[in-house]
Enzyme design. Structure first.
Site, PDB file in Angstrom:
ATOM      1  N   PRO A 147       0.837  -1.202   0.000  1.00 31.81           N
ATOM      2  CA  PRO A 147       0.000   0.000   0.000  1.00 31.81           C
ATOM      3  C   PRO A 147       0.869   1.248   0.000  1.00 31.81           C
ATOM      4  O   PRO A 147       1.811   1.352   0.785  1.00 31.81           O
ATOM      5  CB  PRO A 147      -0.798  -0.131   1.303  1.00 31.81           C
ATOM      6  CG  PRO A 147       0.052  -0.988   2.179  1.00 31.81           C
ATOM      7  CD  PRO A 147       0.781  -1.932   1.275  1.00 31.81           C
ATOM      8  N   MET A 148       0.551   2.187  -0.880  1.00 34.55           N
ATOM      9  CA  MET A 148       1.312   3.432  -0.972  1.00 34.55           C
ATOM     10  C   MET A 148       0.353   4.596  -1.148  1.00 34.55           C
ATOM     11  O   MET A 148      -0.527   4.549  -2.008  1.00 34.55           O
ATOM     12  CB  MET A 148       2.295   3.372  -2.147  1.00 34.55           C
ATOM     13  CG  MET A 148       3.449   2.414  -1.930  1.00 34.55           C
ATOM     14  SD  MET A 148       4.548   2.310  -3.367  1.00 34.55           S
ATOM     15  CE  MET A 148       3.577   1.221  -4.444  1.00 34.55           C
ATOM     16  N   TYR A 187      -0.344   6.146  12.426  1.00 29.51           N
ATOM     17  CA  TYR A 187      -1.734   6.549  12.352  1.00 29.51           C
ATOM     18  C   TYR A 187      -2.490   6.086  13.607  1.00 29.51           C
ATOM     19  O   TYR A 187      -1.888   5.570  14.541  1.00 29.51           O
ATOM     20  CB  TYR A 187      -2.349   6.041  11.042  1.00 29.51           C
ATOM     21  CG  TYR A 187      -1.642   6.615   9.835  1.00 29.51           C
ATOM     22  CD1 TYR A 187      -1.764   7.965   9.508  1.00 29.51           C
ATOM     23  CD2 TYR A 187      -0.801   5.825   9.046  1.00 29.51           C
ATOM     24  CE1 TYR A 187      -1.096   8.507   8.415  1.00 29.51           C
ATOM     25  CE2 TYR A 187      -0.125   6.360   7.954  1.00 29.51           C
ATOM     26  CZ  TYR A 187      -0.276   7.704   7.648  1.00 29.51           C
ATOM     27  OH  TYR A 187       0.408   8.239   6.575  1.00 29.51           O
TER      28      TYR A 187
END
Length: 365
Positions: free
Chosen positions: A25-26, A183
């Site tokens: 994931p980017m 996060y």
């Protein structure tokens, strides 16, 4: 074969994968301002499926219409309209023979842009380290977040579960809970950021509680036959060198708890995935996830050199290798590796001044 492990089929929960190569994931921030997925994203993700990646993991999509958005033009899956906009992406990937998992991400304190609310929330009112990410459109320091109430914690759990249900409805092959890179869920995991004195703060068993509850709520929402993974790291986008204070003991507690929550896999991301997790010697973070979690492990970071990825799999540290920046310049990385073609080198200038992707780059082959 020198790449026998990379190209061996693999069973990930109910998913049959043709190889053990995943797209990492980017953050791309190429969605519509409304959070809707668009044709550029269809082209972006499809090229990796066409290039031979066995599994694709999307950029982080925000799960609710309140505090979860982190970046401008970040995609969401927070309501039915946003979810439906992902359907062309999923269908195009499936037509190309790929499988695609939606990563669910709540910003917490690391907010650079949020069109729904003006304040950030976090486990505690602690100002994040570092500065906002210029390559993702940010500037200046982060704001001090507000400490979350119990009702807001419950709302976050419900938001993740509802987003996972939407992802299943529009055809995704699974979801990945983003509990890494600084996060919200990682903020709860981290000493010095999580200063709570209730059951969500203090020892590692308490700090991992929210991630466990999110996984449990998602599993209840989507049932047993849908892939649910979780991404874990030590380092953060705003605190690159962070390490868990109690090292191996924290790893044991965290990975054991994630396995007990019935995750299908653990995705570790660590600077140089092949390096020891703590100090100069010892196991990698991926290997610790295997040891204490007993689940399939996806390892990520600096595995764009095929020999490193193959060695990590051959040593048993991980079951899949997630390729990130190298995939941006080699969307057909698996096919090149399998046929012995040279790989294009990645230049970090590719991500500047803004780490998005242009239409002509979406046409790379």
């Amino acid at each position: 074969m020198h790449d026998a492990h990379l190209f061996a089929p693999y069973r990930l929960g109910p998913l049959s994968l043709p190889n053990r190569i995943a797209l990492a994931p980017m953050t791309r921030t190429i969605a519509e301002p409304s959070g809707l997925a668009n044709d550029r994203m269809v082209r972006y993700y499809t090229r990796f499926a066409e290039g031979g990646f066995g599994l694709l993991i999307t950029e982080g999509a925000y799960p609710d219409l309140a505090h979860s958005q982190a970046y401008e033009n970040q995609p969401g899956i927070a309501d039915e309209e946003q979810a439906a906009s992902w359907r062309p992406v999923v269908e195009a990937v499936h037509r190309a023979g790929g499988r695609i998992i939606c990563q669910l991400m709540h910003a917490g304190a690391l907010v650079q842009y949020n069109r729904f609310v003006r304040e950030a929330i976090a486990p505690s009112a602690v100002k994040p380290k570092g500065r906002q990410l210029e390559e993702h459109g940010g500037s200046g320091e982060f704001a001090v977040p507000r400490e979350m109430t119990r009702e807001e914690i419950d709302a976050v759990i419900s938001g993740f579960a509802a987003a996972a249900r939407r992802a299943k409805q529009v055809g995704f092959d699974g979801v990945e809970v983003h509990a890494a890179n600084g996060y919200l869920l990682d903020q709860f995991l981290s000493e010095g950021i999580n200063m709570r004195t209730d059951e969500y703060g203090g020892p590692a068993a308490n700090r991992v509680r929210l991630t466990v509850q999110v996984l449990e709520a998602i599993r209840h929402a989507v049932g047993p036959d849908f892939v649910v993974g979780v991404r874990i790291s030590q380092g953060k986008v705003n605190d690159f060198d962070h390490k868990w204070r109690n090292g191996l003991e924290d790893a044991r507690i965290i990975f054991t708890a994630l396995a007990a929550a019935k995750a299908d896999y653990i995705h570790t991301t660590e600077y140089k995935a092949f390096r020891p997790a703590f100090g100069e010697d010892g196991p990698t973070l991926a290997a610790l996830a295997k040891t204490y979690g007993g689940l399939p492990v996806i390892a990520n970071d600096k595995l764009g050199e095929p020999e490193r990825a193959e060695r990590l799999l051959a040593d048993g540290d991980a079951d899949l290798a997630a390729i990130g920046t190298s995939a941006l310049v080699n969307p057909d990385w698996p096919r090149k590796v399998k046929t012995g073609l040279p790989l294009a080198p990645f230049d970090h200038a590719f991500l500047h001044p803004i780490a998005t992707i242009r239409d002509e780059e979406c046409a790379l082959r």
